[in-house]
Motif scaffolding. Sequence first.
Motif, PDB file in Angstrom:
ATOM      1  N   THR A 163       0.800  -1.232   0.000  1.00  0.00           N
ATOM      2  CA  THR A 163       0.000   0.000   0.000  1.00  0.00           C
ATOM      3  C   THR A 163       0.830   1.279   0.000  1.00  0.00           C
ATOM      4  N   ASN A 164       2.143   1.181   0.199  1.00  0.00           N
ATOM      5  CA  ASN A 164       2.991   2.376   0.173  1.00  0.00           C
ATOM      6  C   ASN A 164       3.511   2.700  -1.224  1.00  0.00           C
ATOM      7  N   LEU A 165       3.217   1.860  -2.201  1.00  0.00           N
ATOM      8  CA  LEU A 165       3.727   2.097  -3.552  1.00  0.00           C
ATOM      9  C   LEU A 165       3.276   3.457  -4.079  1.00  0.00           C
ATOM     10  N   ALA A 166       4.268   4.248  -4.519  1.00  0.00           N
ATOM     11  CA  ALA A 166       3.978   5.560  -5.091  1.00  0.00           C
ATOM     12  C   ALA A 166       4.303   5.614  -6.580  1.00  0.00           C
ATOM     13  N   ARG A 167       5.247   4.773  -7.019  1.00  0.00           N
ATOM     14  CA  ARG A 167       5.653   4.783  -8.427  1.00  0.00           C
ATOM     15  C   ARG A 167       5.828   3.346  -8.905  1.00  0.00           C
ATOM     16  N   VAL A 168       5.162   3.011 -10.004  1.00  0.00           N
ATOM     17  CA  VAL A 168       5.291   1.686 -10.612  1.00  0.00           C
ATOM     18  C   VAL A 168       5.507   1.868 -12.106  1.00  0.00           C
ATOM     19  N   ASP A 169       6.534   1.199 -12.628  1.00  0.00           N
ATOM     20  CA  ASP A 169       6.887   1.343 -14.042  1.00  0.00           C
ATOM     21  C   ASP A 169       6.869  -0.027 -14.721  1.00  0.00           C
ATOM     22  N   LEU A 183      -5.869  -1.169  -9.906  1.00  0.00           N
ATOM     23  CA  LEU A 183      -5.303   0.169  -9.818  1.00  0.00           C
ATOM     24  C   LEU A 183      -5.953   0.991  -8.713  1.00  0.00           C
ATOM     25  N   SER A 184      -7.235   0.839  -8.525  1.00  0.00           N
ATOM     26  CA  SER A 184      -7.920   1.614  -7.499  1.00  0.00           C
ATOM     27  C   SER A 184      -7.498   1.195  -6.099  1.00  0.00           C
ATOM     28  N   SER A 185      -6.945  -0.004  -5.963  1.00  0.00           N
ATOM     29  CA  SER A 185      -6.507  -0.485  -4.655  1.00  0.00           C
ATOM     30  C   SER A 185      -5.190   0.148  -4.210  1.00  0.00           C
ATOM     31  N   LEU A 186      -4.433   0.663  -5.169  1.00  0.00           N
ATOM     32  CA  LEU A 186      -3.139   1.271  -4.850  1.00  0.00           C
ATOM     33  C   LEU A 186      -3.355   2.762  -4.600  1.00  0.00           C
ATOM     34  N   SER A 187      -3.826   3.094  -3.426  1.00  0.00           N
ATOM     35  CA  SER A 187      -4.300   4.447  -3.128  1.00  0.00           C
ATOM     36  C   SER A 187      -3.189   5.485  -3.022  1.00  0.00           C
ATOM     37  N   ASN A 188      -1.934   5.052  -2.816  1.00  0.00           N
ATOM     38  CA  ASN A 188      -0.824   6.003  -2.714  1.00  0.00           C
ATOM     39  C   ASN A 188      -0.062   6.163  -4.024  1.00  0.00           C
ATOM     40  N   LEU A 189      -0.511   5.485  -5.057  1.00  0.00           N
ATOM     41  CA  LEU A 189       0.182   5.524  -6.337  1.00  0.00           C
ATOM     42  C   LEU A 189       0.029   6.900  -6.980  1.00  0.00           C
ATOM     43  N   THR A 190       1.172   7.531  -7.297  1.00  0.00           N
ATOM     44  CA  THR A 190       1.133   8.844  -7.937  1.00  0.00           C
ATOM     45  C   THR A 190       1.723   8.827  -9.340  1.00  0.00           C
ATOM     46  N   LEU A 213      -3.880   9.456  -9.323  1.00  0.00           N
ATOM     47  CA  LEU A 213      -2.576   9.629  -9.949  1.00  0.00           C
ATOM     48  C   LEU A 213      -2.255  11.100 -10.182  1.00  0.00           C
ATOM     49  N   VAL A 214      -0.967  11.420 -10.098  1.00  0.00           N
ATOM     50  CA  VAL A 214      -0.459  12.722 -10.506  1.00  0.00           C
ATOM     51  C   VAL A 214       0.080  12.626 -11.925  1.00  0.00           C
ATOM     52  N   ASN A 215       0.762  11.510 -12.227  1.00  0.00           N
ATOM     53  CA  ASN A 215       1.318  11.292 -13.565  1.00  0.00           C
ATOM     54  C   ASN A 215       0.912   9.916 -14.075  1.00  0.00           C
ATOM     55  N   LEU A 216       0.295   9.881 -15.239  1.00  0.00           N
ATOM     56  CA  LEU A 216      -0.030   8.635 -15.908  1.00  0.00           C
ATOM     57  C   LEU A 216       0.597   8.681 -17.282  1.00  0.00           C
ATOM     58  N   VAL A 217       1.520   7.784 -17.546  1.00  0.00           N
ATOM     59  CA  VAL A 217       2.242   7.784 -18.819  1.00  0.00           C
ATOM     60  C   VAL A 217       1.746   6.619 -19.655  1.00  0.00           C
ATOM     61  N   LEU A 218       1.187   6.944 -20.831  1.00  0.00           N
ATOM     62  CA  LEU A 218       0.681   5.928 -21.745  1.00  0.00           C
ATOM     63  C   LEU A 218       1.250   6.159 -23.135  1.00  0.00           C
TER      64      LEU A 218
END
Length: 233
Positions: A163-169, A183-190, A213-218
């Motif tokens: 639950t602490n994940l903030a960045r996933v690539d 994705l909705s379960s990862l509430s700290n993901l930015t 999210l603050v940044n979503l890269v697609l």
Amino acid sequence: MDLHHVPSNLVQLSQLQMLCLADNGSLGVRKDHQEWWPEELTMLTSFTSLDLSSCSISCMLVALASLSNLGHLDIGANSAFPGIMLPLALGGCSCIHSLRMDSCNLSVLPTCLCMWTRMESLILVNNQLPVLPTEFTRIANLRDLDLASNNFLEFPTLLVALTNLARVDFKGCAELQVPLHMLSSLSNLTLLDLTCDLSRSGPRWSAVSVLHLVNLVLDSKAMNETAFTVLRL
């Protein structure tokens, strides 16, 4: 200079905190670790950062477990087949908070890595990983996870427990499919990067599921042109 062994007189630097041995390609070539890492250096408990990237190492040092303050370890670009070995005894490196293992030809994640429960940053770019082990959930403090250019076909559902994940690539994991509810379960993901070749197949996602999210890269590479899309919410 291309070192063939680490100088034992480094032990005289009793306050040494950072040691960079990167790009010494002859260091681990056809050698057991005792041949290039002097036993005396295990006395340097002041070590907080060690860079052994691109040193032709096939098996990491059990002796590193004695470096009780080691926080950052870089062993990237050591691509011995079938992947660099991390002996289970290295699980004793309990202070590690940052690890780079990019380009190490890994198809299975080493067990001892999941014992480093203080780890906050883990870079595993450009390996052959298709899945993560269930023990991965032990790394509860993990915030930054880079799994770009691996062989994932499905989004690792166990990440929901971190639950602490903030960045996933997942950049370059072209076949990856992402279940919307994950994705909705990862509430700290930015920051989430799902860049891939969308001419083959695209990740399934929904804006509703990533509102935090603050940044979503697609970024998508189409058949004959490159189109970049960055969404900031």
